[in-house]
Motif scaffolding. Sequence first.
Motif, PDB file in Angstrom:
ATOM      1  N   LYS A   3       0.181  51.577  14.634  1.00 42.63           N
ATOM      2  CA  LYS A   3      -1.255  51.739  14.629  1.00 42.63           C
ATOM      3  C   LYS A   3      -1.862  50.227  14.134  1.00 42.63           C
ATOM      4  N   THR A  42      -7.898  47.860  20.063  1.00 42.17           N
ATOM      5  CA  THR A  42      -9.091  48.516  19.548  1.00 42.17           C
ATOM      6  C   THR A  42     -10.057  46.586  19.166  1.00 42.17           C
ATOM      7  N   TYR A  62      -4.298  55.650  21.759  1.00 45.60           N
ATOM      8  CA  TYR A  62      -3.273  55.381  20.450  1.00 45.60           C
ATOM      9  C   TYR A  62      -2.879  56.660  20.641  1.00 45.60           C
ATOM     10  N   LEU A  63      -3.216  58.210  20.812  1.00 43.74           N
ATOM     11  CA  LEU A  63      -2.686  59.707  20.566  1.00 43.74           C
ATOM     12  C   LEU A  63      -1.960  59.241  21.422  1.00 43.74           C
ATOM     13  N   THR A  75       1.235  57.553  20.691  1.00 41.34           N
ATOM     14  CA  THR A  75       1.806  58.399  19.642  1.00 41.34           C
ATOM     15  C   THR A  75       2.707  59.737  19.919  1.00 41.34           C
ATOM     16  N   THR A  79      -2.477  66.102  14.111  1.00 40.47           N
ATOM     17  CA  THR A  79      -2.406  65.587  15.406  1.00 40.47           C
ATOM     18  C   THR A  79      -2.979  64.073  15.293  1.00 40.47           C
ATOM     19  N   VAL A  80      -3.757  64.467  15.287  1.00 37.64           N
ATOM     20  CA  VAL A  80      -4.936  63.295  15.439  1.00 37.64           C
ATOM     21  C   VAL A  80      -5.084  62.351  14.832  1.00 37.64           C
ATOM     22  N   ARG A 106      -3.806  60.859  12.535  1.00 39.48           N
ATOM     23  CA  ARG A 106      -2.442  60.854  12.305  1.00 39.48           C
ATOM     24  C   ARG A 106      -1.042  59.777  12.957  1.00 39.48           C
ATOM     25  N   GLY A 107      -2.012  60.246  14.264  1.00 33.20           N
ATOM     26  CA  GLY A 107      -1.954  59.756  15.498  1.00 33.20           C
ATOM     27  C   GLY A 107      -2.857  57.942  16.044  1.00 33.20           C
ATOM     28  N   THR A 108      -3.614  57.984  15.756  1.00 31.40           N
ATOM     29  CA  THR A 108      -4.735  56.721  15.879  1.00 31.40           C
ATOM     30  C   THR A 108      -5.291  56.074  14.514  1.00 31.40           C
ATOM     31  N   PRO A 109      -5.495  54.486  15.192  1.00 34.10           N
ATOM     32  CA  PRO A 109      -5.198  53.902  13.591  1.00 34.10           C
ATOM     33  C   PRO A 109      -6.610  53.884  13.065  1.00 34.10           C
ATOM     34  N   LEU A 163      -8.787  52.414  11.470  1.00 36.01           N
ATOM     35  CA  LEU A 163     -10.073  50.940  11.901  1.00 36.01           C
ATOM     36  C   LEU A 163     -10.219  52.271  13.210  1.00 36.01           C
ATOM     37  N   LEU A 164      -9.811  52.236  13.795  1.00 36.20           N
ATOM     38  CA  LEU A 164     -10.808  52.493  14.740  1.00 36.20           C
ATOM     39  C   LEU A 164     -11.447  54.389  14.632  1.00 36.20           C
TER      40      LEU A 164
END
Lengths: 229, 271, 261
Positions: A164, A178, A202-203, A206, B99-100, B102-105, B107-108
């Motif tokens: 991330k 990004t 990204y997901l 993860t 989950t979503v 915590r699973g993506t940045p 910033l995004l």
Amino acid sequence: MSPPGWGGNLLRGLFNSVLIAAGAYSIGIMVGIAGAFGKLYGGPVLRDLLELYTTIVRAVPELVLILLLYFAGTDLINRLLEAFGYQRIDINGLVAGICVLGIVQGAYSTEVIRGAILAIPQGQIEAARAYGMSPGLLLRRITLPAMLPFAIPGLANLWLIATKDTALLAIVGFNELTQETRTAASTTKAYFTFFLVAGALYLLLTLFSNVIIARVEKWARRGMHVESH
Amino acid sequence: MAEPATARLVDAGARASLWLQPHRIGLIAVGVVLVVCAALFMRWDWLPNYYGLALEGIWRTLWILVVTCVLGFMLAVPIGLVQVTGPRWLSVPAYWFCTVIRGTPLLLQLWFLYYGLGSLFPQYPWIRESFLWPYLRQAWPYAVLSLTLSYAAYEGEVMRGAFAGVARGQLEAARAFGMSRWKVFRRIWLPQAIYRALPTLTGETVLQLKATPLVATITVVDIYAVASRVRQSTFIVYEPLLLLAVVYLCITGILVFAFRKLEARIPARLG
Amino acid sequence: MKYAPEAAAEAIHIENLHKKFGELHVLKGVSLSARDGDVVAIIGGSGSGKSTLLRCINCLENPTSGLIRVNGEEIKLKADSHGHTVPADRRQIERIRSRLGMVFQSFNLWSHMTLIENVIEVPIHVLGVQRDEAVANAERLLARVGLSEKRDVYPAFLSGGQQQRGAIARALAIEPRVMLFDEPTSALDPELVGEVLKVIGDLAQEGRTMILVTHEMKFARKVATHVVYLYNGLVEEEGPPEAIFGAPRSDRLKKFLHNVH
């Protein structure tokens, strides 16, 4: 909605993100191992300096550290090169990103690995010494593998953070996922779609990582009595 | 606390001398020399011009931090709770929310809300006519929303563990004494879960502080944005960044200190 | 074969050993020696320094002063910058340790390795034995301590008695000149003590050189060739087991034996 070709850009961005994350993570772990041993067995000065390093890195935003280390690092290298009579060089953005994130990761790894080493039952280390293992052999055969089950949860979390954190390099203009997404979105004006797709990528990364982590954790805990969770 | 004052004094003195070992004095001397050199040989002439703006930036950073942490924690409690005890139609979305996020940045997420949603809103006349529109055209509501959701997801995960960690027997005991479900929650379950979650709050809040500079990328002027502005308009690179790092260090220090005081006031001993 | 012929070579020789932990004076000038084939039992109350004495032999604890000879080779000691005594030559101490088979109170099997991996670890990585040779030897030793079918099990899944028998196999695998036992049955449930003592007793029977710190007086009497009673950091009384257990001279030993029975 998207013209052909943007999908490729996004995937290339994803590849770059994974590459940076993997590089930074590896550097972080090496720094972490060295840092943990320094903190545990080093002299008083080294211990204090390492404490300073982990405290500062964990208190200052990654973004600020990235800018500081990026500017200062490239500047320092070029000044050194000039001082020794070499040409200035342009530091590759990818390498710089990996190094900077690696230093950040290293501070967190140091704490994780230090805790894991402290969690090893002391008798096992003592047994290794009692059978004449040299410090290097002891580290390689006993300490590192024996601390793994204690370190894996923390290290796994750091990997997710690393993937991330690569997004932060978008701000210094590096073409990871990004940044590629933003370029694609602002060109096509399809902001909503592209950010949604990038989020999904990204997901997926993860979730995929979580599957691998679960397997690694199971393997690392093979000698433990209670299975994880 | 009947221990004599002199004993405490001696104790404090011993601890100070333990901390102030010879090599530390050397390290502090090196540090002081570095600071003096920085003050003398680096450029600080821009400071008076940006003094006011910097204070405003610090104020905005703190404001965003406090608001998003408080709102986020209030969201985190139900998000954690429904995952432990709620019906499926609540626990499944709560799980995926965590989950979503915590699973993506972050910033995004921020850019998704600001650029993505923000670009959709003007297409709907009823949104443009609503009383919210003046706010939706500014950047800060997106910043607050995104940081709040992020904090809610991370702390929600902690709260889930905290709720699950309270011993069933204690809840049974409360019910056996005739407490209603709501009373059991309010008097027994929630307080214990919050005590359990407290130690993680410091770390999560420091992480939240470290996330605040991201809002600068959507034009909110926090302290990080002020430093960037100095860099862009004066071409001075290191000084504003170094000062910025010091500001964040100080805020972190105050946060850690405040939370430690707070935790010390709570006498709960948990097994 | 409970006698040691006079011609046997000296295995362990300790002279005037002192050990201080800060202000605490744990060993106050202990001398002890063991010839090849001797089984020396060290007994004494808790805090008498018996474990520390054993751990000084392979420098798990560094003695404050004194002389230690293992197989006729003196361990070289020096003072470090803090004034503590440390081994002068790391390689010497590692070489000596690799021929002393230590068995710990709390087993200390390496938890990330299976039983057989524990047994072959030191032969392969410290002594440089070929892998297949080490495995064959380890299988023989595990059979001997009755753990053949547990060879691929991790230590956490074994009972205390099984772990300790495994730890004895690990010690035997290095073909030790001397075996050091540090209260090998103290951490075991009572019903598991017997199986471990049987293994140790068999080793004593075949004439292995052993130094044994123990609380099991009956066992010490049965297997030892020489018994040392330590009191408060000094050798209070020593001699053959018949004399120590049958006709103790010192009052402290009499009281000690009375209390443990």
